[in-house]
Write an enzyme that holds these catalytic residues in place. Structure first.
Site, PDB file in Angstrom:
ATOM      1  N   GLU A  61      -1.281  -2.161  -5.933  1.00  0.00           N
ATOM      2  CA  GLU A  61      -0.898  -1.343  -7.090  1.00  0.00           C
ATOM      3  C   GLU A  61      -2.068  -1.101  -8.062  1.00  0.00           C
ATOM      4  O   GLU A  61      -2.251   0.021  -8.517  1.00  0.00           O
ATOM      5  CB  GLU A  61       0.265  -2.027  -7.822  1.00  0.00           C
ATOM      6  N   SER A  85       1.819  -7.267 -10.872  1.00  0.00           N
ATOM      7  CA  SER A  85       2.181  -7.120  -9.452  1.00  0.00           C
ATOM      8  C   SER A  85       0.984  -6.555  -8.705  1.00  0.00           C
ATOM      9  O   SER A  85       0.482  -5.496  -9.058  1.00  0.00           O
ATOM     10  CB  SER A  85       3.352  -6.156  -9.290  1.00  0.00           C
ATOM     11  N   ARG A  94       5.514   4.307  -9.856  1.00  0.00           N
ATOM     12  CA  ARG A  94       4.187   3.746 -10.161  1.00  0.00           C
ATOM     13  C   ARG A  94       3.084   4.764  -9.833  1.00  0.00           C
ATOM     14  O   ARG A  94       2.020   4.407  -9.303  1.00  0.00           O
ATOM     15  CB  ARG A  94       3.920   2.455  -9.380  1.00  0.00           C
TER      16      ARG A  94
END
Ligand code: FAD
Ligand code: NAP
Length: 342
Positions: free
Chosen positions: A337, A242, A171
């Site tokens: 995130e 998320s 990520r």
């Protein structure tokens, strides 16, 4: 003020509520739309005359915006789809940064090009996909990319970056954490296979597929079905997917945690073990918990949702609460995130 420079239009006090999937009531000081890579020089000239921060906007599905977004927001709407032969087994596909990600996955399968099936139904644009190296069900963007075309704001030119130069991580990438201001992604080039090979390392996907023969279309449809069951549709409930990354802990810390929590969900990862952040949050009894205008989604604890009229500070307050509960119970720090801007 509404200024016009050549074909680029600059609007002021522009509402962004419809342009971010959390549905936050942000307003941009200035706003413009980029439809072609050759407009980027004009954009740079305008910024030279009016120095201010620049936020690049795709589908707004990985952003947590403040009420006021200072500077210029440039929405990337560059279209394009070019395929060429790479080898007997692979095809090169170059897709404009403003194309919709999910539609690109769907079209690639329709054209008999395979490799993106597991990444179906991820919201947003093709151009933002390399930024956090999107991933799902055991496939990451980096596994399928052969080049990322960028406008280099330092050198003031268009060029291709190799996958190695993009420094893709979990990520993460060059564009997210190393040089976040330098590049405007204008297109992404994929290397896709003519022959289908299924990536079925995730139990959830295997179980969802059942016993029938595995085809690319079935993987695509199954990923879409599972995601629709588990995740809130941002057009109905505001969210950014998320909210926390899965934390990676050392082997020693993993063993201690596993000793204390037998059902701990974790996977070996470079540098130690990746813990399922959703499981950690769930174990704190936070599934379905809400604080004013923001809640933890009942079907997936990793997703924070806008219950209506949420503002950035409401999200920050709930995120801090979740972080604190997880830290106290497991001694693990959860990192968000999505990008907070500014
Ligand atoms: P934006 O939110 O508009 O921007 C994200 C970042 O990229 C910002 O920093 C922005 O400045 C930058 N950026 C945007 N366009 C460009 C460009 N052309 N050049 C340079 N920088 C740019 N993510 C996953 O990895 N896996 C998932 O499975 C997943 N599922 C999700 C499910 C839901 C319901 C939601 C809401 C989100 C999910 N996400 C997932 C997160 C998100 O969809 C991805 O990160 C997506 O790539 C963001 O695309 P976007 O166009 O909306 O980017
Ligand atoms: P899941 O399948 O229930 O799995 C829970 C967690 O365990 C996931 O976070 C996943 O890590 C990890 N995991 C499961 N099987 C694994 C394996 N074989 N090897 C390594 N790690 C494994 O997860 P889910 O919540 O339903 O999501 C499914 C997929 O979609 C996941 O890949 C997830 O990342 C992705 N997704 C991402 C977002 C986002 O916004 N980033 C939103 C929704 C879904 P990973 O997360 O590292 O894959």
């Amino acid at each position: 003020m509404n200024a016009v420079t050549d074909s680029l239009q600059f609007r002021s006090e522009y509402p962004l509520q419809e342009l971010n999937t959390f549905g936050l009531p942000a307003v941009a000081e200035y706003y413009t739309e980029i439809h072609a890579a050759d407009q980027l020089e004009q954009l740079e000239q305008w910024l030279k005359r009016h120095p201010m921060p620049l936020l690049l906007l795709g589908g707004g599905s990985n952003l947590v915006l403040a009420d006021r977004v200072p500077g210029l927001v440039a929405r990337i709407l560059i279209r394009g789809w070019h395929r060429s032969d790479l080898s007997a087994s692979h095809v090169r596909l170059r897709v404009g940064a403003g194309e919709n990600w999910h539609a690109t996955v769907e079209k690639s399968i329709e054209q008999g090009l395979y490799g993106l099936e597991n990444l179906a139904l991820i919201p947003g644009t093709v151009g933002a996909a390399p930024v956090q190296n999107i991933g799902a069900y055991g496939v990451e963007l980096k596994d399928r990319v052969s080049a990322v075309e960028v406008f280099d704001r330092q050198e003031q030119c268009l060029r291709d970056l190799s996958p190695e130069a993009c420094r893709f991580g979990y990520r993460d990438s060059l564009f997210k954490s190393i040089e976040p201001e330098r590049y405007i992604i204008t297109a992404v080039e994929f290397s896709l296979a003519r022959q289908f090979t299924a990536e079925l390392s995730y139990a959830g996907l295997r179980e969802g597929l059942g016993n029938d023969p595995v085809t690319p279309k079935r993987v695509f449809d199954t990923v879409c079905r599972i995601r629709r069951e588990k995740l809130p549709d941002p057009t109905e409930i505001g969210n950014a997917g998320s909210f926390f990354k899965n934390p990676v802990v050392s082997a020693g810390q993993y063993q201690q945690l596993q000793h204390r929590f037998e059902s701990l969900v974790a996977y070996p990862d470079t540098g130690g073990y990746k813990l399922a952040a959703g499981w950690l949050i769930d174990q704190c009894g936070l599934k379905g918990f809400s604080l004013e205008h923001v809640g933890v989604y009942p079907r997936q604890a990793l997703v924070l949702v806008n219950l209506g009229a949420a503002r950035r500070e409401d999200i920050e307050r709930l995120a801090r609460h979740v972080q604190q509960m997880v830290q106290e119970r497991f001694g693990v720090r959860l990192e968000p995130e999505p990008r907070f801007y500014p």
